[in-house]
Design an enzyme around this catalytic site. Structure first.
Site, mmCIF file in Angstrom:
data_model
loop_
_atom_site.group_PDB
_atom_site.id
_atom_site.type_symbol
_atom_site.label_atom_id
_atom_site.label_comp_id
_atom_site.label_asym_id
_atom_site.label_seq_id
_atom_site.Cartn_x
_atom_site.Cartn_y
_atom_site.Cartn_z
ATOM 1 N N GLY A 178 1.824 -2.845 4.676
ATOM 2 C CA GLY A 178 2.504 -4.091 5.008
ATOM 3 C C GLY A 178 1.581 -5.164 5.543
ATOM 4 O O GLY A 178 0.364 -5.103 5.379
ATOM 5 N N CYS A 216 0.852 -1.198 0.000
ATOM 6 C CA CYS A 216 0.000 0.000 0.000
ATOM 7 C C CYS A 216 0.890 1.252 0.000
ATOM 8 O O CYS A 216 2.101 1.173 0.157
ATOM 9 C CB CYS A 216 -0.858 0.043 1.248
ATOM 10 S SG CYS A 216 -1.954 -1.367 1.432
ATOM 11 N N LEU A 250 -3.744 -1.613 -1.379
ATOM 12 C CA LEU A 250 -3.745 -2.858 -2.145
ATOM 13 C C LEU A 250 -4.259 -3.877 -1.137
ATOM 14 O O LEU A 250 -3.549 -4.253 -0.208
ATOM 15 C CB LEU A 250 -2.322 -3.221 -2.606
ATOM 16 C CG LEU A 250 -2.182 -4.604 -3.231
ATOM 17 C CD1 LEU A 250 -2.917 -4.683 -4.557
ATOM 18 C CD2 LEU A 250 -0.718 -4.947 -3.436
ATOM 19 N N ALA A 251 -5.516 -4.265 -1.277
ATOM 20 C CA ALA A 251 -6.174 -5.080 -0.245
ATOM 21 C C ALA A 251 -5.647 -6.511 -0.247
ATOM 22 O O ALA A 251 -5.658 -7.187 -1.273
ATOM 23 C CB ALA A 251 -7.673 -5.073 -0.480
ATOM 24 N N ILE A 273 -5.600 -8.634 3.261
ATOM 25 C CA ILE A 273 -6.360 -9.331 4.303
ATOM 26 C C ILE A 273 -7.677 -8.575 4.532
ATOM 27 O O ILE A 273 -7.659 -7.365 4.737
ATOM 28 C CB ILE A 273 -5.559 -9.383 5.635
ATOM 29 C CG1 ILE A 273 -4.123 -9.869 5.422
ATOM 30 C CG2 ILE A 273 -6.294 -10.221 6.689
ATOM 31 C CD1 ILE A 273 -3.926 -11.326 5.175
ATOM 32 N N ASP A 321 -5.422 -7.514 9.202
ATOM 33 C CA ASP A 321 -4.254 -7.817 10.044
ATOM 34 C C ASP A 321 -3.761 -6.549 10.756
ATOM 35 O O ASP A 321 -3.226 -6.603 11.855
ATOM 36 C CB ASP A 321 -3.130 -8.417 9.199
ATOM 37 C CG ASP A 321 -2.766 -7.547 7.996
ATOM 38 O OD1 ASP A 321 -3.684 -7.020 7.336
ATOM 39 O OD2 ASP A 321 -1.564 -7.381 7.726
HETATM 40 N N1 GLN Z 1 -0.776 -3.939 0.664
HETATM 41 C C1 GLN Z 1 -0.714 -3.713 1.920
HETATM 42 O O1 GLN Z 1 0.163 -3.032 2.458
HETATM 43 C C2 GLN Z 1 -1.800 -4.405 2.693
HETATM 44 C C3 GLN Z 1 -2.267 -3.727 3.965
HETATM 45 C C4 GLN Z 1 -3.096 -4.640 4.810
HETATM 46 N N2 GLN Z 1 -2.306 -5.730 5.293
HETATM 47 C C5 GLN Z 1 -4.298 -5.130 4.030
HETATM 48 O O2 GLN Z 1 -4.471 -6.285 3.861
HETATM 49 O O3 GLN Z 1 -5.088 -4.379 3.576
#
Ligand code: GLN
Length: 240
Positions: A76, A2, A51-52, A54, A98
């Site tokens: 992250g 993200c 960026l989804a 979890i 998460d």
């Molecule tokens: N792409 C990410 O950094 C993901 C952020 C977070 N872990 C989520 O799932 O949305």
């Protein structure tokens, strides 16, 4: 990955500043095509391009604690979020993300909770009760992060340099394994493994131990997008 962007304490809560922050956050859009979020509390702004991974359906950010007094924007993955939730039985979570544990861990343990996180992350946490904030980056800097300072005394945080270089008088890479706390006004290392010390290891190099470590690799699957992550306890490394 993200994209996160935060502007803290800029003494400007105008519509024009909000538009500027949105504009800068859009420079990180390529990092997160699934959602764009912005939270403003007075002259503090926390933005997120997601960026989804979890809980794609409801894990949009910024994320909050129960009464929304603590807000976080995170890039992250927190690998041990399910275990951490068990330690927070008295807390109510709005999402299955998460990253949802972060605001609640801060409420429960204060700034020192960062050491409890197992994963790759960079985040900004704002406590709106006293407008204090903390920023942290994972142990070895897998996630990117930059920090800058404006002429007005504001602190700027961005996943990429292009989010802050035009608006800051001074900027630098955020040091991995560190935490920046507005209360103490500086950086401190939160990641302090024993091998950081100067001490010469008393155990001689043993290739068999290394071999055993690779034989005992554990596979972790991060749902629902099935990111595969391997982990070996003996030498404590992750690889994707
Ligand atoms: N792409 C990410 O950094 C993901 C952020 C977070 N872990 C989520 O799932 O949305």
């Amino acid at each position: 990955m993200c994209g996160i962007l935060a502007v803290l304490g800029c003494s400007d809560d105008s519509q024009a500043k909000r538009v500027r922050v949105l504009e800068l956050s859009r420079r990180l859009k390529h990092r997160g095509p699934d959602w764009s979020g912005l939270y403003q509390h007075g002259d503090c702004y926390l933005a997120h391009q997601r960026l989804a991974i979890i809980d794609p359906a409801s894990g949009d950010q910024p994320l909050f604690n129960e009464d929304k007094s603590v807000v976080v924007t995170v890039n992250g993955e927190i690998y041990n979020h399910e275990e951490l939730r068990k330690k927070l039985a008295n807390h109510k979570f709005r999402t299955g993300s998460d990253c949802d544990v972060i605001a609640h861990l801060y409420e429960e343990y204060g700034e020192d909770f960062v050491d409890m996180l197992d994963g790759i992350f960079s985040f900004v946490l704002l406590d709106t009760r006293d407008n204090s904030f903390i920023v942290a980056r994972d142990a070895i800097g897998v996630t990117s992060l930059y920090i800058g300072w404006g002429l007005d005394g504001s602190v700027w945080i961005s996943s990429e340099l292009k989010g802050l270089n035009d608006d800051c008088e001074h900027f630098e890479s955020f040091p991995p394994g560190h935490l920046y706390s507005s209360k103490s006004g500086g950086f401190r290392r939160w990641y302090n493994p024993p091998w950081f010390s100067e001490a010469i290891p008393s155990v001689p190099y043993d290739p068999l131990v290394l071999r055993r470590a690779f034989e005992n690799v554990k596979l972790i699957t991060c749902r629902p997008r099935s990111t595969l992550c391997f982990w070996t306890k003996e030498i404590n490394i992750f690889f994707l």
